[in-house]
Design an enzyme around this catalytic site. Structure first.
Site, mmCIF file in Angstrom:
data_model
loop_
_atom_site.group_PDB
_atom_site.id
_atom_site.type_symbol
_atom_site.label_atom_id
_atom_site.label_comp_id
_atom_site.label_asym_id
_atom_site.label_seq_id
_atom_site.Cartn_x
_atom_site.Cartn_y
_atom_site.Cartn_z
ATOM 1 N N PHE A 15 -17.142 7.144 1.553
ATOM 2 C CA PHE A 15 -16.989 7.389 0.761
ATOM 3 C C PHE A 15 -18.277 7.995 -0.217
ATOM 4 C CE2 PHE A 15 -14.228 8.123 -3.176
ATOM 5 C CZ PHE A 15 -14.602 10.122 -3.489
ATOM 6 N N PHE A 85 -22.506 -1.034 0.180
ATOM 7 C CA PHE A 85 -21.370 -0.385 -0.230
ATOM 8 C C PHE A 85 -20.152 -0.893 0.849
ATOM 9 C CE2 PHE A 85 -24.009 2.429 -1.500
ATOM 10 C CZ PHE A 85 -23.427 3.003 -2.747
ATOM 11 N N SER A 129 -15.772 -3.772 -8.496
ATOM 12 C CA SER A 129 -15.042 -2.717 -8.498
ATOM 13 C C SER A 129 -13.794 -3.653 -10.562
ATOM 14 C CB SER A 129 -13.638 -3.522 -7.853
ATOM 15 O OG SER A 129 -12.645 -2.413 -8.366
ATOM 16 N N TYR A 154 -7.494 -7.353 -1.907
ATOM 17 C CA TYR A 154 -9.026 -6.775 -1.854
ATOM 18 C C TYR A 154 -9.655 -7.144 -2.865
ATOM 19 C CZ TYR A 154 -11.437 -3.214 -3.044
ATOM 20 O OH TYR A 154 -12.783 -2.730 -3.662
ATOM 21 N N LYS A 158 -13.375 -8.785 -4.093
ATOM 22 C CA LYS A 158 -14.733 -8.703 -5.028
ATOM 23 C C LYS A 158 -14.763 -9.747 -6.584
ATOM 24 C CE LYS A 158 -15.292 -4.827 -3.192
ATOM 25 N NZ LYS A 158 -16.278 -4.406 -2.721
ATOM 26 N N LEU A 205 -4.653 8.022 -6.034
ATOM 27 C CA LEU A 205 -3.771 9.407 -6.476
ATOM 28 C C LEU A 205 -4.474 11.088 -6.095
ATOM 29 C CD1 LEU A 205 -1.607 11.081 -8.982
ATOM 30 C CD2 LEU A 205 -3.442 10.183 -10.284
ATOM 31 N N VAL A 222 4.694 10.493 -9.098
ATOM 32 C CA VAL A 222 3.978 9.860 -10.055
ATOM 33 C C VAL A 222 4.671 8.226 -10.592
ATOM 34 C CG1 VAL A 222 3.578 9.519 -12.968
ATOM 35 C CG2 VAL A 222 3.768 11.717 -11.557
ATOM 36 N N ARG A 236 -6.495 5.634 -16.399
ATOM 37 C CA ARG A 236 -7.403 4.933 -15.325
ATOM 38 C C ARG A 236 -7.961 5.701 -15.853
ATOM 39 N NH1 ARG A 236 -4.208 2.655 -14.557
ATOM 40 N NH2 ARG A 236 -3.904 1.444 -12.710
ATOM 41 N N PRO A 301 4.565 -1.555 -7.894
ATOM 42 C CA PRO A 301 3.956 -3.428 -7.562
ATOM 43 C C PRO A 301 2.716 -3.556 -7.922
ATOM 44 C CG PRO A 301 5.197 -2.919 -6.147
ATOM 45 C CD PRO A 301 5.222 -1.960 -7.042
HETATM 46 P P1 NAD Z 1 -15.459 3.528 2.452
HETATM 47 O O1 NAD Z 1 -14.472 2.628 2.997
HETATM 48 O O2 NAD Z 1 -15.281 5.465 2.549
HETATM 49 O O3 NAD Z 1 -16.425 3.036 2.560
HETATM 50 C C1 NAD Z 1 -17.263 1.906 3.486
HETATM 51 C C2 NAD Z 1 -18.163 2.022 4.575
HETATM 52 O O4 NAD Z 1 -18.447 1.085 4.735
HETATM 53 C C3 NAD Z 1 -17.466 2.802 5.750
HETATM 54 O O5 NAD Z 1 -18.218 3.879 6.148
HETATM 55 C C4 NAD Z 1 -16.688 1.584 6.782
HETATM 56 O O6 NAD Z 1 -17.204 2.316 7.583
HETATM 57 C C5 NAD Z 1 -17.994 1.064 6.061
HETATM 58 N N1 NAD Z 1 -17.912 -0.685 6.905
HETATM 59 C C6 NAD Z 1 -16.843 -1.763 6.291
HETATM 60 N N2 NAD Z 1 -17.084 -2.567 7.048
HETATM 61 C C7 NAD Z 1 -18.404 -2.841 7.835
HETATM 62 C C8 NAD Z 1 -18.946 -3.962 8.498
HETATM 63 N N3 NAD Z 1 -18.276 -4.449 8.205
HETATM 64 N N4 NAD Z 1 -19.705 -3.230 8.633
HETATM 65 C C9 NAD Z 1 -20.747 -2.214 8.906
HETATM 66 N N5 NAD Z 1 -19.961 -1.363 7.754
HETATM 67 C C10 NAD Z 1 -18.773 -1.616 7.886
HETATM 68 O O7 NAD Z 1 -14.958 3.130 1.030
HETATM 69 P P2 NAD Z 1 -15.457 3.666 -0.874
HETATM 70 O O8 NAD Z 1 -14.970 3.969 -1.199
HETATM 71 O O9 NAD Z 1 -17.069 4.915 -0.422
HETATM 72 O O10 NAD Z 1 -15.883 2.551 -1.073
HETATM 73 C C11 NAD Z 1 -17.770 1.615 -0.883
HETATM 74 C C12 NAD Z 1 -17.604 0.230 -1.582
HETATM 75 O O11 NAD Z 1 -17.179 0.765 -2.736
HETATM 76 C C13 NAD Z 1 -16.351 -0.571 -0.945
HETATM 77 O O12 NAD Z 1 -17.579 -1.925 -0.989
HETATM 78 C C14 NAD Z 1 -15.365 -0.662 -2.056
HETATM 79 O O13 NAD Z 1 -14.657 -1.908 -2.387
HETATM 80 C C15 NAD Z 1 -16.261 -0.769 -3.310
HETATM 81 N N6 NAD Z 1 -15.514 0.640 -4.382
HETATM 82 C C16 NAD Z 1 -14.511 1.615 -3.915
HETATM 83 C C17 NAD Z 1 -13.666 1.569 -4.788
HETATM 84 C C18 NAD Z 1 -12.359 3.520 -4.643
HETATM 85 O O14 NAD Z 1 -11.790 3.328 -5.093
HETATM 86 N N7 NAD Z 1 -12.985 4.467 -3.634
HETATM 87 C C19 NAD Z 1 -13.616 1.440 -6.612
HETATM 88 C C20 NAD Z 1 -14.267 -0.161 -6.202
HETATM 89 C C21 NAD Z 1 -15.139 -0.125 -5.398
HETATM 90 C C1 WQD Z 2 -4.468 5.423 -9.616
HETATM 91 C C2 WQD Z 2 -2.979 6.276 -10.909
HETATM 92 C C3 WQD Z 2 -1.331 5.220 -9.936
HETATM 93 C C4 WQD Z 2 -0.599 7.616 -6.533
HETATM 94 C C5 WQD Z 2 -7.100 1.918 -7.117
HETATM 95 C C6 WQD Z 2 -7.261 0.077 -7.110
HETATM 96 C C7 WQD Z 2 -8.889 -0.333 -7.387
HETATM 97 C C8 WQD Z 2 -9.733 0.300 -6.928
HETATM 98 C C9 WQD Z 2 -10.024 1.328 -7.389
HETATM 99 C C10 WQD Z 2 -11.092 -0.203 -5.429
HETATM 100 C C11 WQD Z 2 -2.373 5.003 -10.534
HETATM 101 C C12 WQD Z 2 -1.052 6.601 -9.614
HETATM 102 C C13 WQD Z 2 -1.317 6.772 -7.344
HETATM 103 C C14 WQD Z 2 0.355 8.162 -5.572
HETATM 104 C C15 WQD Z 2 0.799 7.677 -8.566
HETATM 105 N N1 WQD Z 2 -10.637 0.128 -5.814
HETATM 106 N N2 WQD Z 2 -0.587 7.288 -8.535
HETATM 107 N N3 WQD Z 2 0.895 8.160 -7.388
HETATM 108 O O1 WQD Z 2 -4.841 1.755 -8.157
HETATM 109 O O2 WQD Z 2 -5.806 2.405 -10.604
HETATM 110 O O3 WQD Z 2 -6.945 1.679 -8.093
HETATM 111 O O4 WQD Z 2 -8.210 2.039 -6.876
HETATM 112 O O5 WQD Z 2 -11.758 -1.370 -5.875
HETATM 113 O O6 WQD Z 2 -9.153 -1.736 -6.663
HETATM 114 O O7 WQD Z 2 -6.429 -0.320 -7.078
HETATM 115 O O8 WQD Z 2 -6.228 3.870 -8.250
HETATM 116 O O9 WQD Z 2 -5.851 5.983 -7.549
HETATM 117 O O10 WQD Z 2 -3.676 4.096 -6.636
HETATM 118 O O11 WQD Z 2 -4.272 5.246 -8.926
HETATM 119 O O12 WQD Z 2 1.253 8.078 -9.486
HETATM 120 O O13 WQD Z 2 0.980 8.242 -5.185
HETATM 121 O O14 WQD Z 2 -2.733 7.040 -10.681
HETATM 122 O O15 WQD Z 2 0.235 4.435 -10.037
HETATM 123 O O16 WQD Z 2 -1.527 4.663 -12.007
HETATM 124 P P1 WQD Z 2 -5.903 2.684 -8.923
HETATM 125 P P2 WQD Z 2 -5.056 4.793 -7.666
#
Ligand code: NAD
Ligand code: WQD
Length: 347
Positions: A15, A85, A129, A154, A158, A205, A222, A236, A301
């Site tokens: 993503f 990533f 994160s 998870y 990080k 969400l 919600v 958020r 939770p």
């Molecule tokens: P995503 O799952 O869409 O992308 C991660 C990509 O990494 C995928 O294409 C997957 O196929 C690849 N991948 C996973 N394990 C691998 C491995 N061992 N070797 C090679 N490729 C591998 O996730 P995203 O939302 O794009 O997140 C990217 C990064 O950002 C992650 O490290 C995630 O933890 C971090 N992050 C995401 C969010 C979020 O809410 N999306 C928030 C904070 C941090």
């Molecule tokens: C957002 C808000 C929920 C779904 C997560 C990871 C965090 C980071 C980002 C990677 C919250 C509410 C959600 C639903 C709802 N990822 N909600 N109904 O939990 O803030 O963060 O993604 O690092 O580590 O924990 O994101 O999109 O799940 O929730 O009311 O069906 O929406 O309670 O307040 P969150 P989220």
């Protein structure tokens, strides 16, 4: 002529990574994707190439496979740096299967750092994160606060990864790292050719909202209506994925202008502003002209009531600020969902 810098992008088919690849090319970098495709689909690579009008270089390699990574570094000479990533990111799954998360997220990082060191590649941008702030005592959170134990395995990967990078740079002072703490990335590319592809029922969400509006889910629950916030729902810091992607270009640029040697410099990537769940729903209803089916349910939770980040450090040092609004994010997320419906995409 400006030299084109080559950057390895692990997880570049995911993503956030896919949006970063597009921004990197548009800013004059040459990204090389390394992805094992466990959480990506071919339409994302097709989408990247359609946006760019050119093919991108891709290696199907798992980051835990040191020989596979070394082969990439052998083939791709003169690597300027790596954006890492690749990771697993599903909070709930990490509670059910913590070893999967410690194995992938930490092994990938350790293997990558070893290969970088062996090949004298000295710059890393790491995806962290806001979960490392835990449940904050005061807001907005800033980078100098101590890390707290996140609520999920998870999140803990990080926290440990940031510390691991710190220990590594301390032992290897020519190396420099930037860890970017993302808040809540949402939205999709303006073209609707790339976006988020949650497998199964979305935990997050915004995909839950767009799938409900598209008729794929009955209604949104919600999570919690009695938090100590203005409307009782959680707050958020929702950031458009394209803004987030652009920050990675700024991070790579910053290595040229700022001396981060021997450091793992941390930056928040958010808007600096919080929105409640109900505000997100209202914004969606406004941009789509639809009424969303939702009900107010119990708390989930592990949810923190409120979090948003201070973004002064990113603005001062990375010269980066978010530009797109919550409306932009919801519009692009909704257009992406409608595109998936049109092409009848089933993950
Ligand atoms: P995503 O799952 O869409 O992308 C991660 C990509 O990494 C995928 O294409 C997957 O196929 C690849 N991948 C996973 N394990 C691998 C491995 N061992 N070797 C090679 N490729 C591998 O996730 P995203 O939302 O794009 O997140 C990217 C990064 O950002 C992650 O490290 C995630 O933890 C971090 N992050 C995401 C969010 C979020 O809410 N999306 C928030 C904070 C941090
Ligand atoms: C957002 C808000 C929920 C779904 C997560 C990871 C965090 C980071 C980002 C990677 C919250 C509410 C959600 C639903 C709802 N990822 N909600 N109904 O939990 O803030 O963060 O993604 O690092 O580590 O924990 O994101 O999109 O799940 O929730 O009311 O069906 O929406 O309670 O307040 P969150 P989220």
């Amino acid at each position: 002529m400006k030299e084109i810098k080559k950057v390895i992008v692990t997880g570049g088919a995911g993503f956030i990574g896919s949006h970063a690849v597009v921004e990197l090319v548009q800013a004059g970098y040459e990204p090389v994707i390394v992805d094992n495709f466990e959480n990506s689909f071919p339409i994302i690579v097709d989408g990247i190439q359609q946006i760019l009008g050119d093919p991108v270089k891709i290696y199907k390699v798992d980051c835990r496979d040191s020989k596979g990574l070394q082969n990439v570094f052998d083939k791709e000479k003169n690597i300027y740096g790596v954006i890492h990533f690749a990771a697993n990111k599903a909070v709930g799954e990490s509670v059910a299967d913590p070893l999967k998360y410690y194995d992938n997220n930490l092994q990938s990082l350790v293997t990558l750092l070893r290969v970088m060191k062996a090949n004298n590649v000295l710059r890393l941008v790491f995806s962290s994160s806001c979960t490392v702030y835990g449940s904050p005592d005061s807001l907005p959170v800033n980078e100098s606060l101590e890390r707290k134990r996140p609520a999920s395995p998870y999140g803990n990967t990080k926290r440990v990864s940031e510390e691991l990078i710190e220990d590594f740079v301390a032992s290897y002072p020519e190396f420099q790292a930037i860890s970017l703490r993302y808040f809540n990335p949402i939205g999709a590319h303006r073209t609707s050719l790339i976006g988020e592809l949650p497998i199964g029922v979305p935990n997050n969400l915004v995909p839950f909202i767009t799938q409900t509006a598209a008729g794929l889910r009955n209604e949104l629950t919600v999570f919690g209506k009695d938090y100590d916030t203005e409307d009782g729902t959680c707050i958020r810091d929702y950031i458009h994925v394209v803004d987030l992607a652009k920050a990675h270009v700024k991070a790579l640029d910053a290595f040229l202008n700022v001396d981060f040697k021997g450091k793992n410099e941390i930056f928040n990537l958010g808007t600096g502003k919080g929105n409640s769940v109900l505000e997100v729903i209202k914004t969606f209803e406004k941009i789509s002209g639809l009424k969303l089916k939702y009900r107010l349910g119990d708390r989930r939770p592990g949810d923190v009531p409120k979090i948003y980040g201070e973004v002064t450090k990113s603005s001062n040092i990375l010269k980066w600020k978010s530009e797109l609004t919550l409306e932009d994010s919801m519009r692009d997320a909704w257009n992406w969902q409608q595109y998936l419906g049109k092409i009848n995409f089933k993950p």
